[in-house]
Design a protein around this motif. Structure first.
Motif, mmCIF file in Angstrom:
data_model
loop_
_atom_site.group_PDB
_atom_site.id
_atom_site.type_symbol
_atom_site.label_atom_id
_atom_site.label_comp_id
_atom_site.label_asym_id
_atom_site.label_seq_id
_atom_site.Cartn_x
_atom_site.Cartn_y
_atom_site.Cartn_z
ATOM 1 N N ALA A 20 3.915 -0.776 1.531
ATOM 2 C CA ALA A 20 3.337 -1.985 2.138
ATOM 3 C C ALA A 20 3.476 -3.149 1.168
ATOM 4 O O ALA A 20 2.538 -3.508 0.444
ATOM 5 C CB ALA A 20 1.880 -1.741 2.505
ATOM 6 N N VAL A 21 4.623 -3.796 1.156
ATOM 7 C CA VAL A 21 4.945 -4.785 0.126
ATOM 8 C C VAL A 21 4.200 -6.100 0.300
ATOM 9 O O VAL A 21 4.060 -6.865 -0.660
ATOM 10 C CB VAL A 21 6.461 -5.048 0.092
ATOM 11 C CG1 VAL A 21 7.221 -3.787 -0.244
ATOM 12 C CG2 VAL A 21 6.950 -5.639 1.417
ATOM 13 N N SER A 22 3.728 -6.388 1.489
ATOM 14 C CA SER A 22 3.063 -7.668 1.722
ATOM 15 C C SER A 22 1.546 -7.574 1.628
ATOM 16 O O SER A 22 0.858 -8.593 1.674
ATOM 17 C CB SER A 22 3.455 -8.235 3.092
ATOM 18 O OG SER A 22 3.081 -7.338 4.119
ATOM 19 N N ALA A 23 1.015 -6.380 1.471
ATOM 20 C CA ALA A 23 -0.436 -6.194 1.377
ATOM 21 C C ALA A 23 -0.830 -6.111 -0.089
ATOM 22 O O ALA A 23 -0.408 -5.206 -0.807
ATOM 23 C CB ALA A 23 -0.860 -4.933 2.115
ATOM 24 N N SER A 24 -1.661 -7.055 -0.533
ATOM 25 C CA SER A 24 -2.084 -7.051 -1.925
ATOM 26 C C SER A 24 -3.036 -5.887 -2.174
ATOM 27 O O SER A 24 -4.088 -5.784 -1.558
ATOM 28 C CB SER A 24 -2.766 -8.378 -2.277
ATOM 29 O OG SER A 24 -3.102 -8.413 -3.643
ATOM 30 N N ALA A 25 -2.625 -4.983 -3.051
ATOM 31 C CA ALA A 25 -3.433 -3.820 -3.435
ATOM 32 C C ALA A 25 -3.117 -3.548 -4.897
ATOM 33 O O ALA A 25 -2.308 -2.691 -5.236
ATOM 34 C CB ALA A 25 -3.109 -2.612 -2.557
#
Length: 703
Positions: free
Chosen positions: A196-201
């Motif tokens: 999930a490259v666009s979800a900041s984690a």
């Protein structure tokens, strides 16, 4: 005879399994072909059985090209614990021997995490000597349906507490397709998962980041973004020891033909700009000895940067040194309004005890490939480091056509108490030209409210052979502080020679609002400045509040020429100064205007206590019928002392005025002491009315 119980039997089985597992781990050298038929099978075995004592070298024998699996080779991921928690003594070496690795076709439609190699949570891995290529059959660029490859090499965490650490990417060639907006040469990000490259984690511990990454000797081309390194967001977890370019030589990287657009899919915490090298949330980094050249006119959207460290997610702490040294940077934008930055170091990237070095970089072959209005900044360092060094950078034979503003060095920021800025020995090599009319060219700007006790040193710089056209203003050294505060400023030994202005004003050294400790402007050379508007060699103006002393000494100001129809030419101008100032041992000569302008050697328009002494002022001329020439003019202030100055060779050959030519002109101020000055007035004029004075004074001051 000992009886074997069920419990002891189980123990023996576990021991045997452990022994077998240990023996199965990869060690030594494994050849492809030979030990394995393909690189994919070798990496699969590494992930399954792990790496043993002493490490393993997976060697792809020369002339054995490979095709990567869908999504790319994955080193780590769900791998054996010995891979995910590897140690320094067991390196994993994957050697390509210049073999070509081609991306598969098609990649899975719509995914944004395809690579040729992906290191996911694995440690102490070296990828060396591969030639990585996008597959020419992959051509769909729309993010939702793309079938293309995003990453040449990606480094990602396997969990938020297990990052890809102490890895090295070296001596490889990466060529993708920059017309696909989501292409990155080398990509390291510890703020999103491998999927999930666009979800900041973000990684939540320091071992969740990608500390210790070394990128050496790679050639990266035909990508939208060259190298991107993003560390964890918390200050305590930020990357350490990121090294891009090492000590030069074989460790230097080349990034070329990069950049298409700043509009790409939302990769977490990646700046929406186009970058040769982007580094964020990483302290103590080294980005040095790299050659960075963008696509020629290929950028059609967004700001184009050479090297950028944008504002970190959290302000870092601790003592560290970051360096951006010895890089060669060339940028060419095809976007008319597109801004360009060579080295951009943003706010929030420093601690109160850190050091930044920006030294020995060379900027060459810059500009827009279309008629442009975008701003250009070669170096911008605005982070609040304790120590800033910007030294020995060169700007080589550059011609830009933008109508926007150009800044060579911007270092405007608030220094910590006892902080220091040193800008030394930077220079234009051959020449600089701005052929687009408009905006401002600024050599160096330092505007801040730093506390007393900080120091600013601008020395031994040579910004000569600079030309502009049209209504472009030029400001050399632009300094302004807040009232009552500011660093001690030393500006000495600099050369500003052979400037050709346009119809805009020219100010070589502009000092406004100096506050705090003693400062000095001395032993600078200002020579052969021409323009069609006003020219100021040294302009000291506005409000000087709280400073002890400003010394303006031993400067050489020569050959200032204006061909305009208005404005003034001033060698040294001081106005509204509420502190003492000494102006001495300056040589001001060859100021010339053909316009209806005032030509003034030294102008004092307001100061508390000023002593003007031992200056030589000569060869001042105004050839217009409305010209006026003053050697020294005092128009305001409290106590002025003019002594031991030499003034001669003042000329207004066509002036028509009752007092157009004046050696010392006193029109204001409270008390003026004038003694031991030598003034030679021998000018004449063809004008209908002409008068001249060695000394002219109004009745306002006590003289």
């Amino acid at each position: 005879m000992m009886a074997i119980t069920m419990k002891s039997s189980i123990s023996i089985i576990f021991i045997l399994l452990a022994i077998n597992s240990s023996f199965g781990q990869l060690t030594g050298t494994k050849n492809i072909p030979g030990d394995y038929p393909t690189l994919a099978s070798a990496i699969a075995d590494l992930n399954t059985t792990g790496v043993g004592a002493g490490g393993v070298t997976i060697n792809v024998v020369a002339s054995n090209p490979q095709t990567a699996p869908a999504g790319g080779y994955v080193i780590g991921g769900s791998a054996h614990p010995s891979v995910l928690n590897n140690v320094v003594g067991n390196p994993i070496m994957i050697i390509g021997n210049a073999n070509i690795i081609t991306a598969p076709t098609p990649q899975v439609a719509g995914l944004l995490n395809d690579g040729i190699f992906k290191i996911i949570g694995a440690d102490y891995v070296t990828l060396e000597g591969f030639s990585m290529l996008e597959n020419a059959a992959n051509t769909v660029t729309a993010a939702g349906t793309n079938n293309m490859t995003e990453w040449g090499v990606a480094l990602l965490y396997v969990t938020t507490t297990n990052g890809a650490q102490h890895n090295t990417i070296k001596n490889s060639t990466i060529t993708l397709n920059r017309t696909y907006q989501n292409t990155f040469g080398i990509y390291s990000n510890a703020t999103h998962s491998a999927i999930a490259v666009s979800a900041s984690a973000s990684a939540t511990t320091s071992i969740g980041g990608n500390t210790g990454l070394k990128i050496y000797g790679n050639t990266i081309s035909n990508v939208n973004q060259g190298i991107v390194v993003i560390g964890p967001t918390a200050a305590a977890d930020q990357n350490l020891g990121i090294d891009i370019g090492g000590a030069g030589g074989a460790q230097a990287n080349t990034i070329s033909n990069y950049g298409t657009t700043g509009v790409f899919s939302g990769y977490a915490n990646v700046s929406g700009t186009v970058n040769g090298i982007l580094i964020r949330n990483s302290i103590g980094f080294n980005v040095s000895f790299n050659t960075i050249s963008s696509s020629v006119g290929g950028v059609i959207n967004g700001t184009l940067n050479g090297i950028q460290a944008p504002t970190f997610s959290s302000i870092p702490t601790g003592t560290f040194t970051s360096s951006v040294n010895n890089n060669a940077i060339s940028l060419k934008s095809g976007l008319a309004a597109g801004a360009m930055n060579g080295i951009l170091l943003g706010t929030g990237t420093a601690s109160v005890s850190s050091t930044i070095n920006v030294n020995n970089n060379n900027f060459l072959d810059w500009g827009h490939t279309v008629a442009a209005s975008g701003a250009i900044t070669f170096i911008s360092q605005v982070a609040t480091h304790l120590t800033t060094n910007i030294n020995s950078n060169t700007f080589t034979n550059i011609s830009v056509n933008t109508a926007g503003s150009v800044t060579f060095i911007n270092h405007s920021y608030v220094m910590p108490a006892m902080g220091s800025q040193t800008i030394d020995n930077n220079s234009i090599i051959t020449a600089f030209a701005k052929t687009g009319a408009g905006g401002t060219v600024t050599v160096s700007t330092s505007n801040n409210v730093s506390p007393n006790g900080a120091t600013y040193v601008f020395t031994n710089n040579n910004f000569s052979n600079l030309s502009v056209t049209g209504a472009t203003a030029i400001t050399g050294v632009n300094v302004a502080d807040a009232a009552g505060s500011g660093p001690s400023r030393t500006c000495t030994g600099n050369t500003f020679n052979n400037w050709v202005g346009g119809t805009g004003p020219v100010t070589v050294m502009l000092y406004t609002s100096i506050g705090g400790p003693p400062s000095s402007i001395s032993s600078n050379t200002i020579n052969n400045i021409t323009a069609q508007n006003s020219i100021s060699g040294i302009n000291i103006g506005n409000t000087f509040s709280g400073a002890t002393t400003l010394n303006v000494a031993s400067n050489t100001v020569t050959n200032l020429t204006s061909t305009g129809t208005g404005g003034a030419i001033t060698g040294i101008s001081c106005s509204n100064i509420s502190t003492s100032i000494n102006i001495n041992n300056n040589t001001i000569s060859a100021l010339s205007s053909t316009g209806a302008s005032a030509v003034q050697g030294i102008l004092i328009s307001g100061a508390t206590t000023t002593h003007v002494f031992k200056n030589t002022i000569c060869d001042l001329s105004g050839s217009n019928v409305s010209s006026t020439v003053n050697g020294i003019q005092v128009s305001g202030g409290t106590t002025m002392t003019l002594s031991n100055n030499r003034i001669a060779d003042l000329r207004t050959p066509a002036a028509s005025g009752s007092n157009a030519l004046i050696g010392i002109n006193i029109t204001g101020g409270s008390t003026v002491n004038a003694y031991f000055n030598t003034v030679i007035i021998n000018g004449n004029s063809s004008g209908a009315l002409f008068g001249s004075s060695a000394l002219s004074t109004s009745t306002t001051p006590t003289l």
